[in-house]
Design a protein around this motif. Structure first.
Motif, mmCIF file in Angstrom:
data_model
loop_
_atom_site.group_PDB
_atom_site.id
_atom_site.type_symbol
_atom_site.label_atom_id
_atom_site.label_comp_id
_atom_site.label_asym_id
_atom_site.label_seq_id
_atom_site.Cartn_x
_atom_site.Cartn_y
_atom_site.Cartn_z
ATOM 1 N N ALA A 1 76.756 48.917 9.441
ATOM 2 C CA ALA A 1 76.021 49.159 10.657
ATOM 3 C C ALA A 1 76.495 50.446 11.437
ATOM 4 O O ALA A 1 75.931 50.725 12.552
ATOM 5 N N LEU B 1 79.194 50.312 13.045
ATOM 6 C CA LEU B 1 79.666 50.031 14.529
ATOM 7 C C LEU B 1 81.167 50.315 14.304
ATOM 8 O O LEU B 1 81.874 50.261 15.290
ATOM 9 N N THR C 1 71.269 58.733 15.407
ATOM 10 C CA THR C 1 70.198 58.055 16.076
ATOM 11 C C THR C 1 68.999 57.751 15.274
ATOM 12 O O THR C 1 68.371 56.866 15.128
ATOM 13 N N ARG D 1 69.860 54.965 13.016
ATOM 14 C CA ARG D 1 69.657 53.659 13.503
ATOM 15 C C ARG D 1 68.530 53.103 13.435
ATOM 16 O O ARG D 1 68.270 51.814 13.779
ATOM 17 N N GLN E 1 69.167 47.830 11.172
ATOM 18 C CA GLN E 1 69.405 46.845 12.159
ATOM 19 C C GLN E 1 70.221 45.510 11.642
ATOM 20 O O GLN E 1 70.489 45.646 10.526
ATOM 21 N N GLU F 1 63.921 47.752 24.494
ATOM 22 C CA GLU F 1 65.019 48.545 24.595
ATOM 23 C C GLU F 1 65.133 49.610 23.345
ATOM 24 O O GLU F 1 64.967 50.692 23.301
ATOM 25 N N PRO F 2 65.087 49.067 22.047
ATOM 26 C CA PRO F 2 64.934 49.953 20.977
ATOM 27 C C PRO F 2 63.828 50.829 21.042
ATOM 28 O O PRO F 2 64.094 52.031 20.377
ATOM 29 N N GLN G 1 62.210 52.011 23.714
ATOM 30 C CA GLN G 1 62.597 53.104 24.586
ATOM 31 C C GLN G 1 63.452 53.984 24.042
ATOM 32 O O GLN G 1 63.157 55.408 24.351
ATOM 33 N N ILE G 2 64.459 53.689 23.417
ATOM 34 C CA ILE G 2 65.365 54.417 22.919
ATOM 35 C C ILE G 2 64.856 55.480 21.860
ATOM 36 O O ILE G 2 65.091 56.765 21.761
ATOM 37 N N HIS G 3 63.972 54.978 20.988
ATOM 38 C CA HIS G 3 63.451 55.780 19.885
ATOM 39 C C HIS G 3 62.143 56.497 20.124
ATOM 40 O O HIS G 3 61.275 57.028 19.506
ATOM 41 N N VAL H 1 59.127 54.921 21.147
ATOM 42 C CA VAL H 1 57.980 54.523 19.975
ATOM 43 C C VAL H 1 56.939 54.129 21.432
ATOM 44 O O VAL H 1 57.298 53.388 22.053
ATOM 45 N N LEU I 1 61.582 47.600 15.357
ATOM 46 C CA LEU I 1 61.528 49.181 15.058
ATOM 47 C C LEU I 1 61.010 49.553 13.600
ATOM 48 O O LEU I 1 60.941 50.711 13.272
ATOM 49 N N PRO J 1 62.489 48.530 10.576
ATOM 50 C CA PRO J 1 63.543 49.271 9.729
ATOM 51 C C PRO J 1 63.387 49.134 8.131
ATOM 52 O O PRO J 1 62.472 48.241 7.775
#
Ligand code: SF4
Lengths: 325, 447
Positions: free
Chosen positions: B74, B76, B100, B103, B107, B129-130, B132-134, B136, B182, B184
């Motif tokens: 992942a 991490l 990014t 990512r 998941q 949150e995911p 917002q980050i990407h 969508v 998202l 994935p």
């Protein structure tokens, strides 16, 4: 790519109303924090010592705010002229004349009025030291704890050095070097006091950083800033408040100490400077206890209140301590 | 299994080592004293591939490196060495915008539903949150669909809740919804139900199954629980001390395990340990420590089938007893603890001392010569001649398993495309393992 159909279907024909999101998230944040605080207050108000501390601090804050209306005289106005120096007026309940509640100082200032105005520097130093110490400590802790490695090593060695310095002597030295002003006292207290919050909050950050919800945010691609500000900081905020409460007490105590040895702001009347002049004029020898006992009591009350609130809040933030009494 | 012949994920020679005691002070000390730094070999040479739409399980006892593998996949953890390819693209050292982008496709679902959701974020904030980050669009509608898919209905009712207002099962469903929101291609699930109440497990597992089937997802399950993996996975890999020791289809692994460790895992009746919530496998011997990794086969100290030298005729139990005595002696024999057990004053009871050692290490039905060697070694130990006892034991009792590191590969005498890392099976094209001297001792010249 037939196998991908399922997902597509699930997220097909979406109608967005994203505009609502920002308003909503603010509303939710307010709800969460108000719930948290009312919950904590429910626990805190069970503790009589905390209530005592809160009432005392509120009372002194009101006095500080309304000082000009409460004080019968301006604090630095001589009550009678005529060059008498080693002479003072007794309190009115002690055979004094002129109706001064606590008499006057040897310089002819009304003690009661000075006492009331003296609450201002105490609380200003206390509160600004609290905000700055907790704030700086928290920021250092977040940076050190989150980034780790070299950054953490360097910051924590600085904290170690700060820990090596004895508080009052170092403040005295700093104020003596920087000049006796109100701001310098605050600066000195902050320079020396951020260390405690930095160290404790950092260890908390270290543990939160490894929590699965932080890992989960990383997996979704969250930036460092997002992780620090949305996932870590909100979860250490109670500790920040805790260290703020303790810093009020140390700030006030330090201000009084510095003023007492004559390094306080000469243009300000504070409880510390009152004690200092009382000492200069040998009030102890003349047994004019109404001059030096009241400021002493005020300092003790405010400082103890700060510690009591801090201690009570510590039990709230650390449930392991709860239920001991 | 899959129509697409290209693997979605290829892992090659993956290593993740953690430094023991890092930090400035320790750095200086090691630099000053010239001491070697110690590393925990959490993941130490893992290879496998995953095909689109496939569910693979990674099993092993706690501490075998399966969770570290998951975290490394992942991204991490940054791998110490080795490569990970996703859809043919090397993602080992991705950074910035490319990371990014990766990512968005990968998941993870975590073990503990009470810890994997931020207590200060509502369900909506956590799921949005995911997105917002990407960046969508249509966040609210997407979040609602994901929640409904996770059987949290009506979604609106959950949006404003905080994790502490929800049950463990609901939380894990929310974690699953977060993983799919998202859309994935690849999900890693680390012990997805082990912290849940037994009554809730079936529901969450069937949700996971529906998720992989309907979305055509590729998924890696990490679990200590073979019976769970058996239901959820197409293939299973067994890990031991940072390595995959056997990997094959679920039927191969469950119905016909080849590696002695896999056999032990499958035969073991899991004994629930109420203090940790984990289940331990009952195997003799200790799990080795991942700092000083044993030479040769990592399982050899616990292996019931460790291979004796060809010229030696010995039964398996006797050989294991001899090898464990040898291991004791090699690690610096702790004679004191045995002297204490004699109950005598200091070394006053040598008879008793040798008796205890014989009972513990002379096992099975040893031949006369083997018994003589063992007893002589024990006598030497009683005299405090540990060195000589060690030499004597090493000369007679040694094994290919401690000298040659078995490679996880297809074996000539094991059918199909499964890979086994064990010397019991015929290697593919000559022995490809590395011949290495055993730690702290001179390897015998023969064999
Ligand atoms: S290589 Fe030897 S020690 Fe390792 S599992 Fe196979 S038989 Fe056992």
């Amino acid at each position: 790519m037939s196998q991908r159909e399922g997902t597509r279907e699930l997220f097909e024909n979406l109608e967005g109303y994203d505009e609502l999101d920002d308003v909503d998230s603010r509303r939710r944040a307010i709800r969460l924090w108000s719930e948290t605080f009312s919950e904590q207050w429910e626990i805190l108000k069970e503790d009589r010592l905390v209530v005592f501390g809160a009432v005392t601090i509120t009372l002194f804050s009101l006095i500080a705010i309304f000082a000009p209306f409460l004080a019968p005289h301006p604090p630095t106005e001589r009550m009678w002229d005529g060059g008498m120096i080693m002479q003072w007026e007794n309190p009115l309940w002690y055979g004094g004349e002129g109706g001064y509640l606590l008499g006057t100082t040897a310089e002819g200032y009304d003690i009661f009025s000075q006492l009331i105005f003296g609450s201002r520097p105490a609380l200003i130093v206390g509160l600004s030291a609290a905000v700055l110490c907790a704030g700086i400590g928290t920021i250092v802790a977040l940076v050190a704890g989150y980034y780790g490695g070299r950054v953490d090593d360097i910051l924590m060695r600085i904290v170690d050095v700060a820990y090596g310095l004895p508080l009052l002597p170092s403040v005295i030295l700093l104020v003596a070097m920087l000049g006796p002003s109100f701001l310098n006292v605050i600066l000195a207290v902050v320079l020396l006091q951020w260390r405690a919050s930095a160290r404790v909050i950092r260890s908390q950050v270290l543990s939160i950083r490894e929590r699965p919800y932080v890992q989960a945010a990383k997996v979704t691609g969250a930036s460092d800033w997002r992780i620090i500000s949305r996932h870590i900081a909100p979860n250490i905020l109670p500790l920040t408040f805790l260290y703020g409460a303790f810093a009020i007490a140390t700030g006030i105590l330090t201000e009084a100490g510095v003023s007492f040895i004559g390094l306080g702001d000469p243009s300000q009347v504070s409880w510390g400077t009152m004690l200092q002049t009382a000492h200069t004029y040998n009030a102890m020898y003349h047994q004019t206890w109404w001059w030096f006992i009241p400021p002493g009591i005020c300092i003790a009350l405010v400082v103890i209140s700060g510690f009591l609130i801090g201690r009570g809040y510590e039990e709230v933030t650390n449930p392991a301590l709860r239920g001991n009494n | 299994m899959s129509v697409d012949p290209d693997p979605i994920l290829e892992v090659e020679g993956l290593n993740k080592h953690f430094e023991v005691n890092s930090g400035i002070v320790n750095d200086l000390r090691t630099r000053f004293t010239g001491a070697e730094k110690d590393y925990v070999h959490a993941v130490d040479g893992v290879d496998f591939e995953l095909y689109p739409g496939e569910a693979m399980g990674i099993a092993g006892e706690s501490g075998c490196g399966k969770t570290t593998t998951a975290m490394t996949l992942a991204k991490l953890h940054q791998p110490t060495s080795g490569t990970i390819r996703f859809r043919g693209e090397d993602i080992t050292d991705l950074e910035g915008a490319e990371l990014t982008k990766f990512r968005q496709n990968v998941q993870m679902i975590f073990q503990d539903p009470f810890e994997s959701l931020n207590p200060r974020m509502t369900v909506y904030d956590t799921l949005a949150e995911p997105l917002q980050i990407h960046d969508v669009p249509n966040k609210r509608a997407r979040v609602a669909r994901a929640l409904e898919f996770a059987e949290l209905q009506p979604a609106e009712q959950y949006l404003d809740s905080y994790p502490n207002e929800l049950s463990g099962g609901e939380r894990q469903r929310i974690a699953i919804a977060r993983a799919i929101v998202l859309d994935p291609d690849f999900i890693i699930a680390d012990e997805p139900v082990s912290m849940l109440d037994v009554s809730l497990r079936a529901g969450v597992l069937s949700l996971l199954e529906r998720m992989t089937k309907e979305f055509g997802l590729s998924i890696v399950y990490i679990s200590h629980d073979l019976s769970l993996l058996r239901h959820m996975c197409d293939r299973i890999a067994i890990m031991y001390m940072g390595r995959i020791v056997e990997i094959g289809t679920t039927e191969q692994i469950i119905d016909d395990p080849k590696h002695p460790y896999t056999q032990a895992l499958i035969n073991a009746v899991p004994v629930p340990d109420p203090t940790t919530g984990r289940e331990r496998v009952e195997l003799e011997g200790e799990v080795g420590d991942a700092v000083h990794v044993p030479s040769g086969c990592r399982f050899r100290n616990r292996c019931p089938e460790i291979i004796p030298p060809e010229e030696l005729s010995i039964d398996q139990r006797t050989f294991r007893g001899a090898m464990s005595l040898r291991a004791r002696v090699d690690r610096g024999f702790d004679a004191e603890s045995y002297w204490e057990r004699t109950g005598g004053d200091g070394r006053s009871e040598p008879e008793e001392f040798t008796e205890i050692l014989r009972e513990e290490f002379v096992l099975g039905e040893p031949s006369r010569e083997n018994r003589e060697v063992l007893e002589e070694a024990i006598d030497l130990l009683a005299e405090g001649q540990t060195e000589r006892a060690g030499d004597l034991l090493r000369e007679r009792f040694h094994s290919v398993c401690e000298r040659v590191d078995p490679v996880a590969e297809e074996r000539l005498d094991v059918a199909d495309d499964r890979r086994v890392a064990c010397h019991l099976y015929e290697p593919n094209e000559g022995e490809r393992g590395v011949d290495e001297p055993t730690a702290g001792e001179s390897a015998p010249a023969d064999d």
